[in-house]
Design a protein around this motif. Structure first.
Motif, short mmCIF file in Angstrom:
data_model
loop_
_atom_site.label_atom_id
_atom_site.label_comp_id
_atom_site.label_asym_id
_atom_site.label_seq_id
_atom_site.Cartn_x
_atom_site.Cartn_y
_atom_site.Cartn_z
N ALA A 231 0.93 -1.29 -0.08
CA ALA A 231 0.04 -0.06 0.00
C ALA A 231 0.75 1.35 -0.08
O ALA A 231 1.85 1.35 0.93
CB ALA A 231 -1.16 -0.05 1.33
N GLY B 47 1.05 -9.71 6.74
CA GLY B 47 1.47 -8.17 6.06
C GLY B 47 2.86 -7.78 5.95
O GLY B 47 3.64 -8.72 6.31
N PRO C 45 -2.73 2.75 12.28
CA PRO C 45 -3.71 2.13 11.70
C PRO C 45 -4.82 3.21 11.08
O PRO C 45 -5.36 2.91 10.27
CB PRO C 45 -4.50 1.26 12.61
N SER D 98 -2.73 4.36 7.51
CA SER D 98 -2.27 3.01 6.54
C SER D 98 -3.16 1.99 7.03
O SER D 98 -2.95 1.67 8.43
CB SER D 98 -0.91 2.86 6.32
N SER D 99 -3.24 0.99 6.06
CA SER D 99 -4.12 -0.46 6.21
C SER D 99 -2.99 -1.32 6.34
O SER D 99 -3.46 -2.57 6.72
CB SER D 99 -5.15 -0.84 5.65
N GLU D 100 -1.71 -1.21 6.10
CA GLU D 100 -0.65 -2.07 6.27
C GLU D 100 0.59 -1.49 7.22
O GLU D 100 0.76 -0.27 7.24
CB GLU D 100 -0.20 -2.15 4.73
N PRO E 61 -1.03 -5.13 9.42
CA PRO E 61 -1.96 -5.55 10.40
C PRO E 61 -1.71 -4.92 11.79
O PRO E 61 -0.52 -4.63 12.20
CB PRO E 61 -2.34 -6.81 10.43
#
Length: 386
Positions: A62, A118, A157, A160-162, A164
């Motif tokens: 990402a 991840g 978080p 960014s979503s990466e 986890p």
């Protein structure tokens, strides 16, 4: 090292390891290699995929995660590398990346969903921040060092979503374990670090520009300071003790080794309160072992004198012969000095040179009586018992 820029305006070089990490992560993103570095527990069953335990920190899938990792490297990574040195920074980063990956895989193996799967460098950032421990000195109004990794854990978080959240938390736990000394046995020793820094490759990289290998602060790889002729260099301070934290101890918190002339407080009612002992002075270049040996000898003399019988105001001083060094006493006796006066002079100074100065100057009287043991004047060597 500095660049050969315009005269009078040298450009400082950039830290090597953190700058190369930025280039490497950007290149892997452009090549689309992020998915091939994802920390997937099911793929680790293949021995050829074991590299993911370490290389998962270099891949990104990402763009926000990549930008956040790249932003924190100049903000945190450059400062950490300048503080630790390039080799220690690389060793600590690799060790914490491996530890956070192993912890995430362990939690995934225990059935915790979302602990792995991840990639990204953010767990290493969190581990390095948590591993620095608590520094005693910080600017007024700044956040406590222990709060920074937790604050970054809560904000990541949202940006960014990466990777986890649980994988980020594994990086934080790895840093806390590092600060507690769990990986102390994996640390680079000073001898190993010195040998690496004196290698041909490290010496060549230390002179490069614009990327430079930084030596560990206080190590022998740093250039010596030249003092002008006639100027006495400052006396080196006490050596620092090894610390399990990523950040060395500050000047105010460095443990001090026993000095040459320590000040020992006397408590009320102590039998030493009426005695004023001034230990002999030593030149600045005196080895520590020699100074400690002399200090222990002086303390033994004081203890032997304090254990002697109580003396009256007009009674002669009974001085045990065992309270002084027998070798030094023999040296004075070979010079022709009386045994009684030699014992007194050695007990007062602790050194042959000082004792000779007292004896030659006639500052030692004949009132003291020397005994063979430490219990009492059974067989004195003086003029006679009182």
């Amino acid at each position: 090292m500095h660049a050969r820029g315009p005269p009078g305006l040298p450009t400082p070089a950039l830290p090597l390891a953190s700058s190369v990490l930025m280039l490497l992560m950007s290149t892997l993103w452009l090549l689309g290699a992020g998915p091939s570095l994802v920390l997937a527990p099911e793929l680790l069953l293949d021995p050829r995929q074991a590299h993911r335990l370490l290389t998962h920190a270099l891949g990104h899938t990402a763009l926000p995660g990549l930008l956040l990792s790249l932003l924190l490297l100049p903000t945190l990574g450059w400062q950490q590398e300048r503080h630790l040195g390039t080799l220690r920074f690389l060793h600590a980063s690799s060790l914490l990346a491996l530890a956070s990956g192993l912890l995430a895989v362990l939690l995934a193996g225990l059935g915790v969903s979302g602990a792995a799967g991840g990639c990204g460098y953010m767990p290493v950032h969190l581990a390095m921040l948590a591993g620095q421990g608590s520094r005693p000195r910080r600017p007024r109004g700044a956040l406590p060092p222990w709060l920074l990794p937790w604050l970054l854990l809560a904000l990541t978080p949202l940006l960014s979503s990466e990777p986890p959240f649980l994988q980020l938390f594994c990086g934080l736990l790895a840093g806390l374990a590092y600060a507690a000394g769990a990986f102390r046995w994996l640390e680079l020793s000073e001898q190993r670090l010195q040998a690496l820094q004196e290698g041909v490759l490290c010496k060549a990289l230390a002179g490069c520009w614009p990327l430079q290998l930084l030596p560990a602060p206080g190590g022998p790889a740093e250039l010596p300071v030249a003092h002008p002729a006639g100027v006495r260099p400052p006396t080196p301070g006490p050596p620092r003790m090894a610390s399990p934290s990523l950040w060395p101890l500050s000047e105010g918190s460095a443990p001090i080794l026993p000095g040459l002339r320590p000040v020992q407080p006397l408590w009320e009612g102590s039998s030493e309160a009426g005695l004023a002992w001034s230990g002999p002075g030593f030149p600045p270049g005196t080895p520590l072992w020699a100074a400690l040996d002399q200090q222990m000898l002086q303390e033994g003399i004081e203890a032997s004198l304090l254990e002697g019988p109580a003396q009256g105001p007009e009674s002669p001083l009974w001085l045990p012969k065992s309270s002084v060094s027998s070798l030094r006493l023999q040296q004075l006796e070979r010079m022709g000095f009386p045994t009684e006066q030699a014992v007194v002079a050695l007990a007062a100074t602790g050194r042959v040179e000082g004792a000779v100065a007292l004896l030659v100057g006639g500052e030692v009287g004949t009132e003291a009586l020397v005994t063979q043991g430490r219990e009492g004047p059974t067989h004195p060597e003086g003029p006679g018992p009182p």
